[in-house]
Motif scaffolding. Structure first.
Motif, mmCIF file in Angstrom:
data_model
loop_
_atom_site.group_PDB
_atom_site.id
_atom_site.type_symbol
_atom_site.label_atom_id
_atom_site.label_comp_id
_atom_site.label_asym_id
_atom_site.label_seq_id
_atom_site.Cartn_x
_atom_site.Cartn_y
_atom_site.Cartn_z
ATOM 1 N N ASP A 120 29.423 -45.175 -15.603
ATOM 2 C CA ASP A 120 30.297 -45.039 -14.404
ATOM 3 C C ASP A 120 30.748 -43.321 -14.857
ATOM 4 N N LEU A 121 30.964 -42.916 -16.024
ATOM 5 C CA LEU A 121 31.652 -41.692 -16.385
ATOM 6 C C LEU A 121 30.389 -40.807 -16.255
ATOM 7 N N ASN A 122 29.396 -41.071 -16.536
ATOM 8 C CA ASN A 122 28.104 -40.119 -16.217
ATOM 9 C C ASN A 122 27.972 -39.786 -15.080
ATOM 10 N N ALA A 123 28.094 -41.025 -14.240
ATOM 11 C CA ALA A 123 27.903 -40.805 -12.530
ATOM 12 C C ALA A 123 28.884 -40.103 -12.179
ATOM 13 N N PHE A 124 30.100 -40.181 -12.741
ATOM 14 C CA PHE A 124 31.311 -39.241 -12.042
ATOM 15 C C PHE A 124 30.848 -37.793 -12.263
ATOM 16 N N MET A 125 30.454 -37.510 -13.756
ATOM 17 C CA MET A 125 30.295 -36.127 -13.905
ATOM 18 C C MET A 125 28.945 -35.613 -13.123
ATOM 19 N N ALA A 126 28.205 -36.219 -12.701
ATOM 20 C CA ALA A 126 26.907 -35.750 -11.973
ATOM 21 C C ALA A 126 27.673 -35.545 -10.603
ATOM 22 N N VAL A 127 28.317 -36.422 -10.028
ATOM 23 C CA VAL A 127 28.912 -35.909 -8.778
ATOM 24 C C VAL A 127 29.714 -34.722 -8.629
ATOM 25 N N ALA A 128 30.452 -34.524 -9.661
ATOM 26 C CA ALA A 128 31.378 -33.512 -9.689
ATOM 27 C C ALA A 128 30.577 -32.056 -10.035
ATOM 28 N N GLU A 129 29.629 -32.132 -10.820
ATOM 29 C CA GLU A 129 28.785 -31.125 -11.027
ATOM 30 C C GLU A 129 28.085 -30.680 -9.709
ATOM 31 N N SER A 135 34.561 -32.744 -4.094
ATOM 32 C CA SER A 135 35.316 -31.922 -5.257
ATOM 33 C C SER A 135 36.158 -32.770 -6.180
ATOM 34 N N PRO A 136 36.453 -32.566 -7.503
ATOM 35 C CA PRO A 136 37.531 -33.266 -8.369
ATOM 36 C C PRO A 136 38.707 -33.072 -7.915
ATOM 37 N N THR A 137 39.643 -34.107 -8.021
ATOM 38 C CA THR A 137 41.040 -34.043 -7.799
ATOM 39 C C THR A 137 41.647 -33.441 -8.927
ATOM 40 N N GLU A 138 42.992 -33.497 -9.183
ATOM 41 C CA GLU A 138 43.441 -32.731 -10.324
ATOM 42 C C GLU A 138 43.398 -33.855 -11.518
ATOM 43 N N ALA A 139 43.066 -35.134 -11.093
ATOM 44 C CA ALA A 139 42.830 -36.188 -12.198
ATOM 45 C C ALA A 139 41.402 -36.153 -12.614
ATOM 46 N N GLY A 140 40.476 -35.717 -11.484
ATOM 47 C CA GLY A 140 39.313 -35.569 -11.894
ATOM 48 C C GLY A 140 38.804 -34.370 -12.708
ATOM 49 N N SER A 179 37.454 -32.136 -18.104
ATOM 50 C CA SER A 179 37.623 -31.271 -19.219
ATOM 51 C C SER A 179 37.376 -32.074 -20.509
ATOM 52 N N THR A 180 37.650 -33.283 -20.563
ATOM 53 C CA THR A 180 37.307 -34.129 -21.513
ATOM 54 C C THR A 180 36.014 -34.505 -21.924
ATOM 55 N N LEU A 181 35.359 -34.670 -20.656
ATOM 56 C CA LEU A 181 33.961 -35.574 -20.673
ATOM 57 C C LEU A 181 32.926 -34.238 -21.071
ATOM 58 N N VAL A 182 32.880 -33.078 -20.703
ATOM 59 C CA VAL A 182 32.038 -31.987 -20.687
ATOM 60 C C VAL A 182 31.750 -31.809 -22.128
ATOM 61 N N PRO A 183 32.933 -31.404 -23.004
ATOM 62 C CA PRO A 183 32.832 -31.124 -24.238
ATOM 63 C C PRO A 183 32.205 -32.440 -25.126
ATOM 64 N N ALA A 184 32.719 -33.596 -24.676
ATOM 65 C CA ALA A 184 32.348 -34.663 -25.623
ATOM 66 C C ALA A 184 30.882 -34.973 -25.378
ATOM 67 N N LEU A 185 30.179 -34.665 -24.221
ATOM 68 C CA LEU A 185 28.820 -35.319 -23.851
ATOM 69 C C LEU A 185 27.961 -33.984 -24.446
#
Length: 297
Positions: free
Chosen positions: A8-17, A59-64, A69-75
């Motif tokens: 799910d997190l990977n899917a979210f990051m793909a849509v945001a990017e 586009s990401p919301t403030e929460a998104g 900001s946590t997901l990108v460096p972690a991945l």
């Protein structure tokens, strides 16, 4: 964390990017409806809205943004560790993504890659042709290829091509009706073909140099293109003077379909460089590509 949550997190990051469910679904190899369901499931589990959807973009919301900001460096860290593990293999593996101009791709990158790739079947290279100044960190490219003068100072830059020269040229039919320009100032009396730059939409000012004198000449004419192939064709057809890379018009100079002028105002300048972030943890595959491209002239 369960495997489903990572998906799910990977899917979210793909849509945001990608800022698009359609493009993200194509990137992930899934359907748009399945991807939408995955995002709704993630938002429901977190009890917060992560994406704002409009008719034109996502586009990401403030929460998104906070989650990203946590997901990108972690991945990125995970990707770096996977790259390190791959070095235990006898043969370099993985994908190297490079953004480049079309001219650099055809004259420098492809000649080197067509020799390298048959020797390393597990090595994959993705070239994205884009003449704008792409942010390789934000767009998650491994490297970019540009002229040295356009590369940010905080990047590592490796020369990969021979010095280049510009050439001011016109067709014989053009010079039947116009005199030969002897100085850059004479260009104001000539019909010239302009290049529209991809960055900021400006028009390229011809960069001419002789000794310590450097000039940026604004020229005028009926035609403006955003591709040098069309500029060359218009010059061949006698529609004006063109300022092009020397190697793009060499055959036409040899058969006299184009005539070169202001040759003494077009000195060589440093060729293409491969650039990448200094903090990048490079894989064996990436280092192999860098060494294959490195200019040793």
């Amino acid at each position: 964390m369960r495997r489903e949550e990572l998906v799910d997190l990977n899917a979210f990051m793909a849509v945001a990017e990608e800022q698009s469910f359609t493009r993200a679904a194509a990137k992930l190899g899934t359907s748009q409806s399945t991807l939408s369901h995955t995002i709704r499931r993630l938002e429901s589990r977190l009890n917060v809205r992560l994406l704002t959807r409009t008719t034109r973009r996502v586009s990401p919301t403030e929460a998104g943004e906070r989650l990203l900001s946590t997901l990108v460096p972690a991945l990125d860290t995970i990707a770096g560790e996977i790259a390190s593990i791959s070095e235990l293999s006898d043969r370099p593996t993985g994908t190297v993504r490079i953004t480049t101009s079309e001219h650099a791709a055809t004259t420098v990158l492809w000649p080197a890659l067509r020799k390298l790739l048959p020797e390393y079947p597990d090595l994959h290279v993705e070239l994205t042709i884009d003449s704008s100044l792409t942010d390789i960190v934000a767009e998650r490219f491994d490297a970019g290829v540009r002229l040295e003068e356009t590369i940010a100072r905080d990047m590592i830059a490796v020369p990969i091509g021979a010095p280049l020269r510009m050439a001011v040229v016109g067709a014989p039919s053009y010079f039947e009706a116009h005199s030969i320009p002897r100085t850059p100032q004479d260009l104001s009396q000539h019909i010239c073909i302009n290049l529209r730059l991809p960055t900021a939409g400006g028009v390229y000012a011809w960069e001419l140099e002789k000794g310590r004198r450097t000039l940026r000449v604004r020229v005028d004419g009926q035609l403006t293109f955003n591709t040098t192939l069309m500029i060359r064709q218009a010059a061949l057809d006698g529609f004006g003077l063109a300022c092009l890379m020397e190697d793009q018009i060499t055959p036409y100079l040899e058969d006299r379909r184009l005539i070169r002028v202001l040759d003494d105002w077009c000195p060589p300048f440093p060729g293409y460089h491969l650039y990448y972030p200094s903090r990048r943890q490079s894989s064996a595959a990436f280092r192999l590509v860098v060494e294959a491209l490195r200019y040793r002239g």
